[in-house]
Enzyme design. Structure first.
Site, mmCIF file in Angstrom:
data_model
loop_
_atom_site.group_PDB
_atom_site.id
_atom_site.type_symbol
_atom_site.label_atom_id
_atom_site.label_comp_id
_atom_site.label_asym_id
_atom_site.label_seq_id
_atom_site.Cartn_x
_atom_site.Cartn_y
_atom_site.Cartn_z
ATOM 1 N N ASN A 11 0.872 -1.177 0.000
ATOM 2 C CA ASN A 11 0.000 0.000 0.000
ATOM 3 C C ASN A 11 0.909 1.227 0.000
ATOM 4 O OD1 ASN A 11 -1.819 2.030 0.468
ATOM 5 N ND2 ASN A 11 -2.266 1.449 2.585
ATOM 6 N N TRP A 12 1.029 1.842 -1.151
ATOM 7 C CA TRP A 12 1.947 2.997 -1.264
ATOM 8 C C TRP A 12 1.359 4.256 -0.634
ATOM 9 C CZ3 TRP A 12 4.294 3.026 -6.945
ATOM 10 C CH2 TRP A 12 5.059 1.868 -7.109
ATOM 11 N N LYS A 13 0.074 4.211 -0.290
ATOM 12 C CA LYS A 13 -0.614 5.398 0.248
ATOM 13 C C LYS A 13 -0.390 6.589 -0.698
ATOM 14 C CE LYS A 13 0.257 3.531 4.790
ATOM 15 N NZ LYS A 13 -0.007 3.677 6.190
ATOM 16 N N HIS A 99 -9.538 0.805 4.727
ATOM 17 C CA HIS A 99 -8.277 1.041 5.440
ATOM 18 C C HIS A 99 -8.558 1.999 6.597
ATOM 19 C CE1 HIS A 99 -4.239 2.413 6.347
ATOM 20 N NE2 HIS A 99 -3.795 1.336 5.710
ATOM 21 N N GLU A 101 -7.051 4.454 7.670
ATOM 22 C CA GLU A 101 -6.864 5.878 7.341
ATOM 23 C C GLU A 101 -8.095 6.430 6.625
ATOM 24 O OE1 GLU A 101 -3.019 5.484 5.477
ATOM 25 O OE2 GLU A 101 -2.173 4.975 7.428
ATOM 26 N N GLU A 169 -5.395 -5.183 10.398
ATOM 27 C CA GLU A 169 -4.409 -4.134 10.630
ATOM 28 C C GLU A 169 -4.741 -3.384 11.925
ATOM 29 O OE1 GLU A 169 -2.362 -2.920 6.732
ATOM 30 O OE2 GLU A 169 -4.081 -1.623 7.014
ATOM 31 N N GLY A 175 2.384 2.106 10.744
ATOM 32 C CA GLY A 175 3.367 3.185 10.629
ATOM 33 C C GLY A 175 4.049 3.554 11.933
ATOM 34 N N SER A 215 3.318 -2.264 10.383
ATOM 35 C CA SER A 215 4.758 -2.281 10.667
ATOM 36 C C SER A 215 5.440 -3.607 10.320
ATOM 37 C CB SER A 215 5.011 -1.911 12.129
ATOM 38 O OG SER A 215 4.598 -0.567 12.358
ATOM 39 N N GLY A 236 2.798 -1.156 4.298
ATOM 40 C CA GLY A 236 2.817 0.261 3.950
ATOM 41 C C GLY A 236 4.238 0.726 3.688
ATOM 42 N N GLY A 237 4.849 1.309 4.697
ATOM 43 C CA GLY A 237 6.170 1.923 4.557
ATOM 44 C C GLY A 237 7.202 1.055 3.857
HETATM 45 C C1 PEP Z 1 -0.745 0.148 5.948
HETATM 46 O O1 PEP Z 1 -0.840 1.340 5.750
HETATM 47 O O2 PEP Z 1 -1.609 -0.598 5.466
HETATM 48 C C2 PEP Z 1 0.377 -0.345 6.747
HETATM 49 C C3 PEP Z 1 0.313 -1.555 7.196
HETATM 50 O O3 PEP Z 1 1.409 0.531 6.963
HETATM 51 P P1 PEP Z 1 2.836 0.191 7.642
HETATM 52 O O4 PEP Z 1 3.324 -1.104 7.038
HETATM 53 O O5 PEP Z 1 3.706 1.337 7.284
HETATM 54 O O6 PEP Z 1 2.592 0.046 9.099
#
Ligand code: PEP
Length: 253
Positions: A11-13, A99, A101, A169, A175, A215, A236-237
């Site tokens: 997920n590049w957001k 998600h 967010e 999640e 994050g 994470s 994500g990251g």
């Molecule tokens: C996400 O945004 O779906 C996510 C899991 O982010 P991160 O891996 O950065 O925690």
């Protein structure tokens, strides 16, 4: 026994301009091609603006592309929105829905997520339905109740294992560099599978992929992805660096 092929989803957001989107997705496609055969499915979910760039860069590699959200309607007067049909038209096969967010920033409820997932299925997209508890819900011991109610409220009509993927999640793990213990992840994933069984029957539940997200990085991927009911990761990251995303994917196979 059902074997569920791991899905490693990035997920590049709201990250990625054309040049870096192309370089990153091309790098991943090359790694897949070079590996010859891989024991996982790979999915990239970039921002809308670079979907066509990424679709072009991964063409022929088997890497799938998805959106990060979609509208419930096929088309119409919804300024700034993107429909599931438009995502499919761009070459997407998946869409992330619900998600945390989006739930937090756009007030998306379970009912909205369910409606979007139904629209996604109608457009032949696979819906990646996200659930997870906040930190205060975790501290109050409500994790299982929260995710069970999110599953019950967000699962689209007509869901089956080919059309829906669930992503667990924990909001407090996204994050932050923090993750639940592997025991906690194992318990929540088993509870999610039970909840899917209640809604859709044992066969669908046994075949449906449940991803862990929050994470995930190369150093913890093996422990998390080695758990029985963890069928991949939503990243994500760490999905913004080809080397890290690839290392996570390899840990799943
Ligand atoms: C996400 O945004 O779906 C996510 C899991 O982010 P991160 O891996 O950065 O925690």
């Amino acid at each position: 026994m059902t074997t569920r092929r791991p899905l490693i989803a990035g997920n590049w957001k709201m990250n990625g301009l054309k040049a870096d989107a192309q370089a990153l997705s091309r790098d991943l496609a090359q790694r897949v091609n070079k590996a010859g055969g891989i024991g996982f499915d790979m999915l990239i979910c970039p921002p809308f603006t670079v979907i066509s760039t990424v679709v072009g860069a991964v063409a022929g590699s088997g890497v799938a592309v998805g959106g990060q959200d979609c509208h419930v309607a096929e088309k119409g007067a919804h300024t700034g929105d993107i429909s599931p049909v438009m995502l499919a038209d761009q070459g997407c096969q998946f869409v992330i829905l619900g998600h945390s967010e989006r739930r937090a920033d756009h007030g998306e409820t379970d009912a909205v997520v369910k409606a979007k997932a139904e629209a996604a299925l109608a457009a032949d997209l696979v819906a990646v339905v996200c659930v997870g508890e906040t930190e205060s819900q975790k501290d109050a011991g409500q994790t299982i109740d929260v995710v069970a109610s999110q599953i019950a409220g967000s699962m689209p009509e007509g869901a089956d294992a080919a059309k829906v993927v669930v992503a667990y999640e924990p909001v407090w793990a996204i994050g932050t560099g923090r993750t639940p213990t592997v025991d906690d992840v194992a318990k929540v994933h088993a509870a999610i599978r039970d909840e899917i069984a209640k809604a859709l029957g044992n066969d669908v539940a046994a075949a449906m992929r449940i991803l862990y997200g929050g994470s995930v990085k190369p150093s913890n991927a093996k422990d998390l992805l080695g758990l029985d009911h963890v069928d991949g990761a939503l990243v994500g990251g760490a999905s913004l660096k080809a080397e890290d995303f690839w290392a996570i994917a390899e840990a799943s196979a």
